[in-house]
Scaffold this motif. Structure first.
Motif, mmCIF file in Angstrom:
data_model
loop_
_atom_site.group_PDB
_atom_site.id
_atom_site.type_symbol
_atom_site.label_atom_id
_atom_site.label_comp_id
_atom_site.label_asym_id
_atom_site.label_seq_id
_atom_site.Cartn_x
_atom_site.Cartn_y
_atom_site.Cartn_z
ATOM 1 N N PRO A 1 0.827 -1.330 -0.086
ATOM 2 C CA PRO A 1 -0.023 -0.004 -0.006
ATOM 3 C C PRO A 1 1.027 1.433 0.010
ATOM 4 N N GLN A 2 0.196 2.174 -0.539
ATOM 5 C CA GLN A 2 1.013 3.524 -0.724
ATOM 6 C C GLN A 2 0.364 4.776 -0.418
ATOM 7 N N ASP A 3 1.028 5.806 0.062
ATOM 8 C CA ASP A 3 0.449 7.155 0.669
ATOM 9 C C ASP A 3 1.232 8.101 0.013
ATOM 10 N N MET B 1 1.421 11.308 2.012
ATOM 11 C CA MET B 1 1.997 11.452 3.240
ATOM 12 C C MET B 1 0.851 11.887 4.330
ATOM 13 N N ASP B 2 -0.629 11.787 3.896
ATOM 14 C CA ASP B 2 -1.556 12.515 4.690
ATOM 15 C C ASP B 2 -2.688 11.355 5.038
ATOM 16 N N GLY B 3 -2.638 10.170 4.478
ATOM 17 C CA GLY B 3 -3.699 8.853 4.691
ATOM 18 C C GLY B 3 -4.764 9.085 3.508
ATOM 19 N N THR B 4 -4.776 10.018 2.630
ATOM 20 C CA THR B 4 -5.849 10.151 1.680
ATOM 21 C C THR B 4 -5.846 8.921 0.938
ATOM 22 N N GLY B 5 -6.963 8.553 1.052
ATOM 23 C CA GLY B 5 -7.227 7.090 -0.196
ATOM 24 C C GLY B 5 -6.907 6.082 0.923
ATOM 25 N N ILE C 1 -5.003 -5.953 11.442
ATOM 26 C CA ILE C 1 -5.275 -4.703 11.028
ATOM 27 C C ILE C 1 -4.985 -4.837 9.521
ATOM 28 N N LYS C 2 -6.078 -4.627 8.529
ATOM 29 C CA LYS C 2 -5.599 -4.608 7.181
ATOM 30 C C LYS C 2 -5.771 -3.211 6.634
ATOM 31 N N LEU C 3 -4.628 -2.838 6.058
ATOM 32 C CA LEU C 3 -4.490 -1.597 5.421
ATOM 33 C C LEU C 3 -4.628 -1.668 3.716
ATOM 34 N N ILE C 4 -5.548 -0.719 3.324
ATOM 35 C CA ILE C 4 -5.832 -1.026 1.950
ATOM 36 C C ILE C 4 -5.724 0.563 1.262
#
Length: 79
Positions: free
Chosen positions: A16-18, A21-25, A45-48
């Protein structure tokens, strides 16, 4: 003898990418399992990310209990 599981590098296109760097998406899903602390601390915890890439994070267990990491040590490989 020491058994070590080796993994391939987790390249950016696989995780997963950000980019901002603000958690958008980014989205997360949390599950509590029958672990040591089933009340307020999620055990899985699953991060998408916005493109659908995901990773599942789980706590480290030792002797059936959740442990806090106190750092890492590197043992030289056996010849």
């Amino acid at each position: 003898m020491k058994l070590t599981h080796k993994f391939a590098a987790m390249t950016p296109e696989k995780r997963p990418q950000d980019p901002h760097m603000d958690g958008t998406g980014l989205r997360s899903k949390r599950w509590s399992t029958a672990a040591e602390y089933p009340d307020t601390m999620p055990q899985v915890i699953k991060l998408i990310d916005a493109e659908g890439r995901s990773r599942i994070y789980v706590p480290i267990l030792q002797n059936g209990g959740v442990v806090d990491s106190q750092g890492f040590t590197l043992d030289p490989e056996d010849d």
